[in-house]
Design an enzyme around this catalytic site. Sequence first.
Site, PDB file in Angstrom:
ATOM      1  CE  LYS A  16       1.173  -9.276 -12.110  1.00 12.22           C
ATOM      2  NZ  LYS A  16       1.475 -10.002 -10.867  1.00 12.22           N
ATOM      3  CD  GLN A  27      -2.864  -1.134   2.382  1.00 13.39           C
ATOM      4  OE1 GLN A  27      -3.471  -0.101   2.639  1.00 13.39           O
ATOM      5  NE2 GLN A  27      -3.021  -2.245   3.089  1.00 13.39           N
TER       6      GLN A  27
END
Length: 338
Positions: free
Chosen positions: A203, A106
């Site tokens: 991805k 985060q």
Amino acid sequence: MPNIVEPKLISGNANLPLAKAVARRMSMHRGMSVGLVDARVERFNDAEIFVEVYENVRGEDMFIIQPTSRPANDNLMELLIIADALRRSSAARITAVIPYFGYARQDRRTKARTPISAKLVANLIHEAGIERVLTMDLHAAQIQGFFDIPVDNLYAAPIYALDILHHFKDVSDVMVVSPDVGGVTRARELATRINAPLAIVDKRRERAGEVAEMTVIGDVTGKRCIIVDDICDTAGTLCKAAEVLMSKGATEVHAYTTHGVLSGPAVERVSNSVLKSLVITDSIEPTAEIKACPNIRIVPTAPMFAQAILNIWNGTSVSSLFERETLGPIYEGMYSAA
């Protein structure tokens, strides 16, 4: 104030085996017994954390060994409360040795009205009286800038280079693979160390934890692929990347991941996957299930952390541990033939 004679280690409950291993390694380096400071870190009935230090630490150079791994909040609070206890006991300097820095993912606002929790944790650590942080493979380099105190970020790549050269012997057919574009720098670092080419798995996620599509950038035909990453959580992305690489012609796939979070179905996924091996460090204490998994191998970090602590205490270079010439002798015995 008394002279600082020896570094002193204290540990929370997050990874006691690693703390004891660091103490043993420091004992070898110092030629004298280095143990953990006698203390108790307990919980009251309502789960409040209580710390009591039984030894005098006035004027001492203290190192708290405590990864903030699962349960992240409990282990973080243990670290902060231990630091407060040491500060109020007049320790001369407090260094937090955080092998795995929780909340590191985060590190930025990904959408509106979300926190930057890594910065909040950095503020808490500083306010608790910690004057220096020693960690390994931060998820994002900018986290070092969240702190207003010195941060030494060690890297697993030098250890992994020794490990690969020892176990793979001939690396002429080895290719290092980054599991995403964001990890290219980390993968390139290892590829350079072992003189191997680099490929990337691109991805695309539809939502957190779910990968919709993967594309391999680079020719992996006939290659032994080594996927390099900093964190393996549920192992879904890792196992899927291994399948994609095999479908593109790789002869075998291995993975080197610094922090083995391995939550939920991760271990089962790895054991049933096409991965020939997953190598992790002991920055997070491995569970019995992880230790029992036949294709997971654990590389110790105690030699590197012990030397880093001694270098900090001596006021010498920590970055010297990034070089094979310096790190090799520390791991002598494990990789002496490398």
